[in-house]
Design a protein around this motif. Structure first.
Motif, PDB file in Angstrom:
ATOM      1  N   GLY A  20      31.754  60.735  46.088  1.00 16.55           N
ATOM      2  CA  GLY A  20      31.848  61.536  44.879  1.00 16.55           C
ATOM      3  C   GLY A  20      32.866  61.034  43.876  1.00 16.55           C
ATOM      4  N   ALA A  21      33.717  60.088  44.276  1.00 16.11           N
ATOM      5  CA  ALA A  21      34.753  59.562  43.375  1.00 16.11           C
ATOM      6  C   ALA A  21      34.329  58.262  42.701  1.00 16.11           C
ATOM      7  N   GLU A  22      33.127  57.800  42.984  1.00 17.12           N
ATOM      8  CA  GLU A  22      32.710  56.485  42.509  1.00 17.12           C
ATOM      9  C   GLU A  22      32.750  56.347  40.989  1.00 17.12           C
ATOM     10  N   ARG A  23      32.178  57.271  40.263  1.00 14.50           N
ATOM     11  CA  ARG A  23      32.101  57.153  38.803  1.00 14.50           C
ATOM     12  C   ARG A  23      33.495  57.149  38.175  1.00 14.50           C
ATOM     13  N   GLU A  24      34.345  58.053  38.609  1.00 11.60           N
ATOM     14  CA  GLU A  24      35.698  58.136  38.033  1.00 11.60           C
ATOM     15  C   GLU A  24      36.481  56.845  38.295  1.00 11.60           C
ATOM     16  N   ILE A  25      36.382  56.325  39.487  1.00 12.33           N
ATOM     17  CA  ILE A  25      37.106  55.089  39.818  1.00 12.33           C
ATOM     18  C   ILE A  25      36.516  53.910  39.038  1.00 12.33           C
ATOM     19  N   TYR A  26      35.204  53.834  38.978  1.00 12.20           N
ATOM     20  CA  TYR A  26      34.549  52.762  38.221  1.00 12.20           C
ATOM     21  C   TYR A  26      35.012  52.771  36.764  1.00 12.20           C
ATOM     22  N   ASP A  27      34.982  53.938  36.140  1.00 12.73           N
ATOM     23  CA  ASP A  27      35.395  54.044  34.737  1.00 12.73           C
ATOM     24  C   ASP A  27      36.850  53.656  34.551  1.00 12.73           C
ATOM     25  N   ASP A  28      37.712  54.070  35.463  1.00 12.96           N
ATOM     26  CA  ASP A  28      39.131  53.717  35.381  1.00 12.96           C
ATOM     27  C   ASP A  28      39.313  52.207  35.476  1.00 12.96           C
ATOM     28  N   LEU A  29      38.677  51.602  36.458  1.00 13.57           N
ATOM     29  CA  LEU A  29      38.824  50.161  36.653  1.00 13.57           C
ATOM     30  C   LEU A  29      38.293  49.372  35.466  1.00 13.57           C
ATOM     31  N   ARG A  30      37.158  49.787  34.901  1.00 20.83           N
ATOM     32  CA  ARG A  30      36.572  49.096  33.755  1.00 20.83           C
ATOM     33  C   ARG A  30      37.477  49.168  32.524  1.00 20.83           C
ATOM     34  N   GLY A  31      38.313  50.179  32.448  1.00 18.04           N
ATOM     35  CA  GLY A  31      39.194  50.344  31.302  1.00 18.04           C
ATOM     36  C   GLY A  31      40.490  49.555  31.380  1.00 18.04           C
ATOM     37  N   ARG A  32      40.709  48.843  32.457  1.00 22.22           N
ATOM     38  CA  ARG A  32      41.954  48.081  32.629  1.00 22.22           C
ATOM     39  C   ARG A  32      41.794  46.667  32.071  1.00 22.22           C
ATOM     40  N   SER A  33      42.754  46.259  31.274  1.00 25.07           N
ATOM     41  CA  SER A  33      42.637  44.967  30.586  1.00 25.07           C
ATOM     42  C   SER A  33      42.693  43.770  31.527  1.00 25.07           C
ATOM     43  N   ASP A  34      43.401  43.875  32.655  1.00 23.85           N
ATOM     44  CA  ASP A  34      43.512  42.750  33.577  1.00 23.85           C
ATOM     45  C   ASP A  34      42.340  42.657  34.547  1.00 23.85           C
ATOM     46  N   VAL A  35      41.509  43.689  34.589  1.00 23.20           N
ATOM     47  CA  VAL A  35      40.354  43.671  35.479  1.00 23.20           C
ATOM     48  C   VAL A  35      39.209  42.978  34.752  1.00 23.20           C
TER      49      VAL A  35
ATOM     50  N   PHE B  37      33.253  48.921  46.061  1.00 20.26           N
ATOM     51  CA  PHE B  37      33.480  48.160  44.834  1.00 20.26           C
ATOM     52  C   PHE B  37      34.132  46.824  45.143  1.00 20.26           C
ATOM     53  N   ILE B  38      33.849  45.863  44.285  1.00 22.11           N
ATOM     54  CA  ILE B  38      34.575  44.603  44.239  1.00 22.11           C
ATOM     55  C   ILE B  38      35.159  44.503  42.845  1.00 22.11           C
ATOM     56  N   THR B  39      36.459  44.271  42.762  1.00 23.63           N
ATOM     57  CA  THR B  39      37.082  44.041  41.454  1.00 23.63           C
ATOM     58  C   THR B  39      37.629  42.623  41.422  1.00 23.63           C
ATOM     59  N   ILE B  40      37.530  42.014  40.263  1.00 20.11           N
ATOM     60  CA  ILE B  40      38.096  40.680  40.055  1.00 20.11           C
ATOM     61  C   ILE B  40      39.169  40.816  38.987  1.00 20.11           C
ATOM     62  N   VAL B  41      40.388  40.460  39.372  1.00 20.46           N
ATOM     63  CA  VAL B  41      41.556  40.588  38.501  1.00 20.46           C
ATOM     64  C   VAL B  41      42.094  39.191  38.248  1.00 20.46           C
ATOM     65  N   GLU B  42      42.369  38.877  36.991  1.00 16.93           N
ATOM     66  CA  GLU B  42      42.921  37.577  36.635  1.00 16.93           C
ATOM     67  C   GLU B  42      44.208  37.784  35.855  1.00 16.93           C
ATOM     68  N   VAL B  43      45.328  37.297  36.415  1.00 17.44           N
ATOM     69  CA  VAL B  43      46.640  37.517  35.811  1.00 17.44           C
ATOM     70  C   VAL B  43      47.531  36.301  36.013  1.00 17.44           C
ATOM     71  N   GLU B  44      48.660  36.331  35.346  1.00 14.14           N
ATOM     72  CA  GLU B  44      49.690  35.320  35.535  1.00 14.14           C
ATOM     73  C   GLU B  44      50.629  35.787  36.643  1.00 14.14           C
ATOM     74  N   GLY B  45      50.596  35.133  37.772  1.00 20.25           N
ATOM     75  CA  GLY B  45      51.569  35.357  38.820  1.00 20.25           C
ATOM     76  C   GLY B  45      51.208  36.420  39.847  1.00 20.25           C
ATOM     77  N   LEU B  46      51.707  36.195  41.056  1.00 21.94           N
ATOM     78  CA  LEU B  46      51.451  37.106  42.165  1.00 21.94           C
ATOM     79  C   LEU B  46      52.091  38.477  41.987  1.00 21.94           C
TER      80      LEU B  46
END
Length: 78
Positions: free
Chosen positions: A14-29, A41-50
């Motif tokens: 039941g939390a899928e839509r809310e989490i999906y929308d949150d993740l899609r709104g993040r600039s680093d995702v 879900f699988i998320t791909i995050v690309e950033v500078e540094g660990l």
């Protein structure tokens, strides 16, 4: 150094839509995929540094409805 993190998430039913929308709104995702099987879900995050990747994954873990995560880290070859 550019770091790519692939984070696999399990979420509460039941939390899928809310989490999906949150993740899609993040600039680093860079990408969010809703998948079927062991993970939700699988998320791909690309950033500078660990440390930045760790911060983002920590934020994701704190989302209400996220049950567990598994992160695989990749980096550019020197």
């Amino acid at each position: 150094m550019m770091v790519v993190g692939v984070t696999l998430l399990n979420v509460s039913p039941g939390a899928e839509r809310e989490i999906y929308d949150d993740l899609r709104g993040r600039s680093d995702v860079r990408e969010v995929l809703h998948v079927f099987g062991e993970y939700d879900f699988i998320t791909i995050v690309e950033v500078e540094g660990l440390s930045r990747l760790n911060d983002i994954v920590d934020d994701i873990r704190e989302l209400e409805g996220v049950v567990s995560t598994q992160t695989i880290i990749g980096a550019e070859m020197p």
